[in-house]
Design a protein around this motif. Structure first.
Motif, short mmCIF file in Angstrom:
data_model
loop_
_atom_site.label_atom_id
_atom_site.label_comp_id
_atom_site.label_asym_id
_atom_site.label_seq_id
_atom_site.Cartn_x
_atom_site.Cartn_y
_atom_site.Cartn_z
N ALA A 149 0.83 -1.21 0.00
CA ALA A 149 0.00 0.00 0.00
C ALA A 149 0.86 1.26 0.00
O ALA A 149 0.50 2.26 -0.64
N ASN A 152 2.05 1.69 -3.55
CA ASN A 152 0.98 2.07 -4.48
C ASN A 152 0.24 3.32 -4.05
O ASN A 152 -0.71 3.71 -4.74
N GLU A 154 -1.89 3.74 -1.56
CA GLU A 154 -3.28 3.37 -1.31
C GLU A 154 -3.63 3.53 0.16
O GLU A 154 -2.80 3.29 1.04
N ARG A 155 -4.88 3.90 0.41
CA ARG A 155 -5.36 3.94 1.79
C ARG A 155 -5.54 2.52 2.30
O ARG A 155 -5.81 1.59 1.55
N GLU A 173 -3.47 6.74 5.49
CA GLU A 173 -2.64 6.81 4.29
C GLU A 173 -1.22 6.45 4.72
O GLU A 173 -0.52 7.28 5.31
N ALA A 209 -5.82 -3.11 1.81
CA ALA A 209 -5.80 -1.89 0.99
C ALA A 209 -7.18 -1.66 0.40
O ALA A 209 -7.83 -2.59 -0.10
N GLY A 211 -7.90 0.29 -2.15
CA GLY A 211 -7.87 0.56 -3.58
C GLY A 211 -7.94 2.05 -3.91
O GLY A 211 -7.72 2.45 -5.05
N ARG A 213 -6.47 5.49 -4.16
CA ARG A 213 -5.13 6.06 -4.24
C ARG A 213 -5.14 7.52 -3.80
O ARG A 213 -6.13 8.23 -4.00
#
Length: 330
Positions: A149, A152, A154-155, A173, A209, A211, A213
């Motif tokens: 995460a 990427n 991602e949260r 985050e 994650a 998904g 961003r």
């Protein structure tokens, strides 16, 4: 994938085994002619892979070390072995390689076929590490979720248990993972609290994650390690540096304390001097008593008083009937 591309990948996989491969053996393995093998070797060289050729009966082709690492092609059992090894290293926190282990594990598990991920997960669930002392253990699966995460942007959602025992759900985050001794900390921006936070990963479960961003945020510190250090010192009441003589070999004491607990210097074969890193009196006292060895504290005076009070409480706790009966029998 074209037949030529598949053949080149298979050829590269064979060449990664550290030995000289005769052209005839490569041709037999791949079901092509020796002429095709020579053309494929030239293609690999054009792509930047340093394939060396030696002449003679014992000669053949060998992939040498180059300026860049080529794609690593692994057999199923090799991939499982590496993933399990990285999980063990990440969970046990081997000093100096723990963060690299997590990054490598995150990359590897991302590309593992589902059948191999199941094998790695089965081995992991059936294996129980034996940690040194009472230090907390970290689930490598949580580490790999967080590492992916972070990469990427991602949260992540997870369940978290605070130091007071309160169970909460968090949406964050993630910024960086920081290894400190045998503990892992997640530095992240807490979306619900609208502020930066540090989380102990051993208190964290069910991470996934979302998904979603996000753009990277600017951390209010020089780096993640400095942020964690500042928070830890801020939570501790007046962090102190201890100086103590421990009556045990320096190598033993250094191994028990860990590389980030301070500096251990040998005095002779059976004793050493410990200069600690800044920490709370409670942690300094715990580190000394958990060594299971005789020691003499040279400073600070606050630590001497803390240990004396701790010892007096321990003595009071063993007085009376509870300390005289069967509780004292081994």
């Amino acid at each position: 994938m074209s037949a030529t591309s598949a053949r080149l990948l298979n050829l590269l996989s064979l060449l990664q085994t550290p030995r000289d491969w005769p052209g005839s053996e490569l041709a037999g393995r791949l079901g092509v002619t020796s002429r095709t093998i020579r053309r494929d070797i030239e293609r690999l060289r054009e792509l930047g892979y340093p394939v060396h050729a030696t002449m003679g009966a014992e000669g053949g082709y060998r992939l040498a070390a180059g300026a860049a690492m080529p794609p690593l092609l692994l057999e199923d059992d090799e991939a499982v072995a590496i993933a399990v090894g990285l999980r063990s290293t990440a969970g046990q926190t081997v000093d100096g390689v723990e963060e690299a282990s997590v990054r490598a594990l995150a990359k590897l598990e991302q590309v593992l076929p589902s059948r191999l991920r199941r094998r790695v997960g089965t081995l992991g669930s059936a294996t129980v590490p034996m940690p040194a002392g009472d230090e907390p253990t970290v689930d490598p699966e949580q580490l790999t979720v967080l590492a992916a995460a972070i990469t990427n942007h991602e949260r992540v959602r997870f369940r978290y248990r605070t130091g007071a025992g309160e169970h909460t759900r968090r949406l964050v985050e993630p910024h960086r993972l920081v290894a400190s001794g045998r503990r892992w900390y997640l530095v992240a921006y807490d979306n619900d609290r609208e502020d930066w936070r540090t989380f102990r990963v051993d208190r964290l479960t069910d991470a996934f994650a979302t998904g979603a961003r996000t753009a990277p945020r600017e951390l209010p510190a020089a780096d993640a390690a400095a942020y964690v250090r500042e928070r830890m010192q801020g939570m501790g009441a007046n962090p102190q540096r201890a100086v103590a003589t421990v009556y045990a070999p320096a190598a033993e004491v250094a191994a028990r304390l860990g590389g980030r607990a301070g500096e251990v210097t040998a005095l002779d074969e059976g004793s050493c001097r410990w200069h600690s890193a800044p920490d709370s009196l409670a942690w300094l006292a715990m580190r000394l008593t958990m060594l299971g060895r005789e020691f003499t504290v040279h400073g600070p005076p606050e630590l001497v008083r803390y240990l004396r009070a701790m010892g007096e409480r321990a003595l009071r706790g063993t007085e009376g009937e509870a300390g005289e009966g069967e509780a004292g029998e081994a």
